[in-house]
Scaffold this motif. Structure first.
Motif, PDB file in Angstrom:
ATOM      1  N   SER A  57      -9.219  -6.245   9.818  1.00  0.00           N
ATOM      2  CA  SER A  57      -8.013  -5.886   8.942  1.00  0.00           C
ATOM      3  C   SER A  57      -6.930  -6.073   8.409  1.00  0.00           C
ATOM      4  O   SER A  57      -6.365  -6.973   9.002  1.00  0.00           O
ATOM      5  CB  SER A  57      -7.930  -4.015   9.650  1.00  0.00           C
ATOM      6  N   THR A  58      -6.143  -6.368   7.657  1.00  0.00           N
ATOM      7  CA  THR A  58      -5.121  -6.599   6.837  1.00  0.00           C
ATOM      8  C   THR A  58      -3.712  -5.463   6.739  1.00  0.00           C
ATOM      9  O   THR A  58      -4.795  -4.607   7.246  1.00  0.00           O
ATOM     10  CB  THR A  58      -5.320  -7.576   5.249  1.00  0.00           C
ATOM     11  N   ILE A  59      -2.981  -5.675   7.226  1.00  0.00           N
ATOM     12  CA  ILE A  59      -2.077  -4.859   7.350  1.00  0.00           C
ATOM     13  C   ILE A  59      -1.828  -4.394   5.738  1.00  0.00           C
ATOM     14  O   ILE A  59      -1.945  -4.956   5.142  1.00  0.00           O
ATOM     15  CB  ILE A  59       0.457  -5.855   7.279  1.00  0.00           C
ATOM     16  N   GLY A  60      -1.960  -2.687   5.073  1.00  0.00           N
ATOM     17  CA  GLY A  60      -1.680  -2.487   4.005  1.00  0.00           C
ATOM     18  C   GLY A  60      -3.762  -2.083   3.868  1.00  0.00           C
ATOM     19  O   GLY A  60      -3.234  -0.583   3.055  1.00  0.00           O
ATOM     20  N   TYR A  61      -4.419  -1.905   4.165  1.00  0.00           N
ATOM     21  CA  TYR A  61      -6.228  -2.033   3.780  1.00  0.00           C
ATOM     22  C   TYR A  61      -6.271  -0.412   4.098  1.00  0.00           C
ATOM     23  O   TYR A  61      -6.430  -0.179   3.379  1.00  0.00           O
ATOM     24  CB  TYR A  61      -6.601  -2.938   4.078  1.00  0.00           C
ATOM     25  N   ASP A  62      -5.395   0.079   4.933  1.00  0.00           N
ATOM     26  CA  ASP A  62      -6.176   1.395   5.960  1.00  0.00           C
ATOM     27  C   ASP A  62      -5.355   1.892   4.749  1.00  0.00           C
ATOM     28  O   ASP A  62      -5.907   3.367   4.180  1.00  0.00           O
ATOM     29  CB  ASP A  62      -5.234   1.558   7.089  1.00  0.00           C
ATOM     30  N   THR A  63      -3.823   2.128   4.435  1.00  0.00           N
ATOM     31  CA  THR A  63      -3.699   2.787   3.582  1.00  0.00           C
ATOM     32  C   THR A  63      -3.742   2.066   1.883  1.00  0.00           C
ATOM     33  O   THR A  63      -3.563   3.874   2.117  1.00  0.00           O
ATOM     34  CB  THR A  63      -2.282   2.571   3.773  1.00  0.00           C
ATOM     35  N   ALA A  64      -4.227   1.472   1.616  1.00  0.00           N
ATOM     36  CA  ALA A  64      -4.865   2.070   0.668  1.00  0.00           C
ATOM     37  C   ALA A  64      -6.077   2.876   0.551  1.00  0.00           C
ATOM     38  O   ALA A  64      -6.372   3.545  -0.728  1.00  0.00           O
ATOM     39  CB  ALA A  64      -4.750  -0.123  -0.205  1.00  0.00           C
ATOM     40  N   LEU A  65      -6.793   1.965   1.414  1.00  0.00           N
ATOM     41  CA  LEU A  65      -7.784   3.143   1.461  1.00  0.00           C
ATOM     42  C   LEU A  65      -8.071   4.677   1.870  1.00  0.00           C
ATOM     43  O   LEU A  65      -8.364   5.106   0.252  1.00  0.00           O
ATOM     44  CB  LEU A  65      -9.310   2.703   2.879  1.00  0.00           C
ATOM     45  N   ASN A  66      -6.895   5.210   2.597  1.00  0.00           N
ATOM     46  CA  ASN A  66      -6.352   6.775   2.328  1.00  0.00           C
ATOM     47  C   ASN A  66      -5.860   7.098   1.025  1.00  0.00           C
ATOM     48  O   ASN A  66      -5.967   8.265   0.559  1.00  0.00           O
ATOM     49  CB  ASN A  66      -5.652   6.903   3.735  1.00  0.00           C
ATOM     50  N   THR A  67      -5.282   6.398   0.251  1.00  0.00           N
ATOM     51  CA  THR A  67      -4.921   6.951  -1.165  1.00  0.00           C
ATOM     52  C   THR A  67      -5.967   6.381  -2.358  1.00  0.00           C
ATOM     53  O   THR A  67      -5.451   7.788  -2.779  1.00  0.00           O
ATOM     54  CB  THR A  67      -4.073   5.511  -1.793  1.00  0.00           C
TER      55      THR A  67
ATOM     56  N   THR B  78      -0.412   3.923   6.534  1.00  0.00           N
ATOM     57  CA  THR B  78      -0.895   4.667   8.417  1.00  0.00           C
ATOM     58  C   THR B  78      -0.246   4.444   9.297  1.00  0.00           C
ATOM     59  O   THR B  78      -0.498   3.731   9.609  1.00  0.00           O
ATOM     60  CB  THR B  78      -2.566   4.770   7.840  1.00  0.00           C
ATOM     61  N   ALA B  79      -0.766   5.521  10.301  1.00  0.00           N
ATOM     62  CA  ALA B  79      -0.867   4.848  11.541  1.00  0.00           C
ATOM     63  C   ALA B  79      -1.404   3.712  12.159  1.00  0.00           C
ATOM     64  O   ALA B  79      -0.766   2.979  12.912  1.00  0.00           O
ATOM     65  CB  ALA B  79      -1.372   6.329  12.776  1.00  0.00           C
ATOM     66  N   TYR B  80      -2.424   3.406  11.859  1.00  0.00           N
ATOM     67  CA  TYR B  80      -3.388   2.733  11.927  1.00  0.00           C
ATOM     68  C   TYR B  80      -2.633   0.929  11.704  1.00  0.00           C
ATOM     69  O   TYR B  80      -2.325  -0.089  11.642  1.00  0.00           O
ATOM     70  CB  TYR B  80      -4.704   2.126  11.216  1.00  0.00           C
TER      71      TYR B  80
END
Ligand code: ATP
Length: 327
Positions: free
Chosen positions: A140-150, A265-267
């Motif tokens: 994972s890259t920093i920011g990917y999980d947040t973008a997915l959740n958005t 996100t937390a992740y």
């Protein structure tokens, strides 16, 4: 204990991504904890060339872990692609006593870092900061999980209107070169299908979708589409659909820049913090010209040449999962 690195320069470059601030905080605090000075470089390589460099103390990174974007600002620099530009950047590093760099960005940032490091013999460590998740050697890259959740939050809202009006929605997401956002947001939002760049030249994905009969049991459908010059993205596919299948009530939503913003996100905060600590550890361990990655929840070191290789595999079996779950 005396370390060889006395002062690092820290910058963010390329597209901004949520979690970059958590990484800035972690790099700054870990360096200071280990008696290494920190020079913050504003606006990426552009600021390195323009001498936008200031001393950072631990309080400069207070209260930023929850903020999206990057407090260091980011920019793209054509000048850094020239030897003259990189020479100016090097002279500014010398002027400020910077003897190593930590750069947070995507593949372009690491391409530039690799060239700069080789030309001037500078230790550089990269942190993967991009919502696209398109860097090799890290899960994972920093920011990917947040973008997915958005994205899934937005798709959930669109689904309400799609189902009320029995419409077919093409929702366009970022990732013109990598389908991670499109595929995984489709899975997570219960969309009927994902159109991904990895298959663009191999098959007519819209045709396959229609032939497979998407959502036979329901009249509303959601298809997540990666932006693309080849398919024309959501607008291009919707136009085709209106001509080839006028029976569908087609609508388009382009999510655009909301995908880049928001509180991480937390992740993303956790991986950014772990990677930031690992960057300074790596420098003290005399590592250079590597990206810090995370694989199976373990920190890994990935040479820049490997990280920027254009072949991070998308698990295409997940398209099959999506198909099964959309009957
Ligand atoms: P994102 O994936 O979010 O777009 P990125 O890091 O790939 O992020 P780019 O704009 O491609 O973003 O690259 C950032 C900067 O890296 C460029 O503005 C440029 O200054 C530098 N860079 C990119 N490619 C090179 C290169 N071939 N030589 C020198 N510098 C480069």
């Amino acid at each position: 204990m005396q370390y060889k690195i006395k002062c690092i320069g820290l910058l963010t470059s390329g597209g901004d991504a949520p979690g970059m601030n958590a990484a800035i905080r972690a790099v700054t605090r870990t360096a200071i904890f280990n008696n290494i000075r920190v020079k913050a470089i504003y606006r990426g390589y552009k600021g390195l060339i323009a001498d936008e460099i200031v001393d950072f103390q631990t309080q400069h990174v207070s209260n930023i872990i929850q903020q999206g974007g990057t407090i260091l600002k980011t920019a793209r620099s054509q000048e850094f692609k020239t030897i003259e530009g990189r020479q100016k950047a090097y002279e500014n590093m010398q002027k400020h006593g910077i003897d190593a760099l930590v750069v947070i960005g995507g593949d372009g940032t690491f391409t530039g870092a690799r060239i700069f490091a080789q030309e001037f013999n500078i230790p550089i460590i990269g942190l993967p900061g991009t919502i696209d998740n398109d860097l090799c050697g890290t899960d994972s890259t920093i920011g990917y999980d947040t973008a997915l959740n958005t994205i899934i939050e937005a798709v959930d809202k669109i689904r309400d209107t799609a189902s009320s009006h029995e419409r077919l929605f093409f929702i366009e997401v970022m990732g013109r070169d990598a389908g991670f956002l499109a595929l995984n947001s489709a899975l997570a939002s219960g969309a009927e299908a994902a159109i991904v760049p990895e298959l663009e030249t191999k098959e007519d994905q819209l045709k396959s979708l229609i032939q497979n009969g998407f959502r036979k049991s329901k009249n509303s459908s959601i298809v997540i589409v990666a932006e693309s010059e080849i398919t024309g993205g959501a607008n291009g596919l919707a136009e085709r659909m209106r001509i080839e299948h006028p029976e569908y009530d087609v609508r388009v939503t382009i999510l655009g820049h909301i995908q880049r913003g928001g509180s991480p996100t937390a992740y993303d905060r956790i991986i950014a913090s772990r990677m930031g600590v690992a960057a300074i550890d790596a420098l003290m361990d005399e590592q250079r010209n590597i990206m810090i990655g995370i694989v199976n929840n373990e920190i890994v070191h990935v040479p820049f040449t490997k990280a920027i290789k254009d072949d991070k595999p998308l698990d295409q079996s997940l398209l099959g999962v999506l198909h099964v779950l959309s009957i």
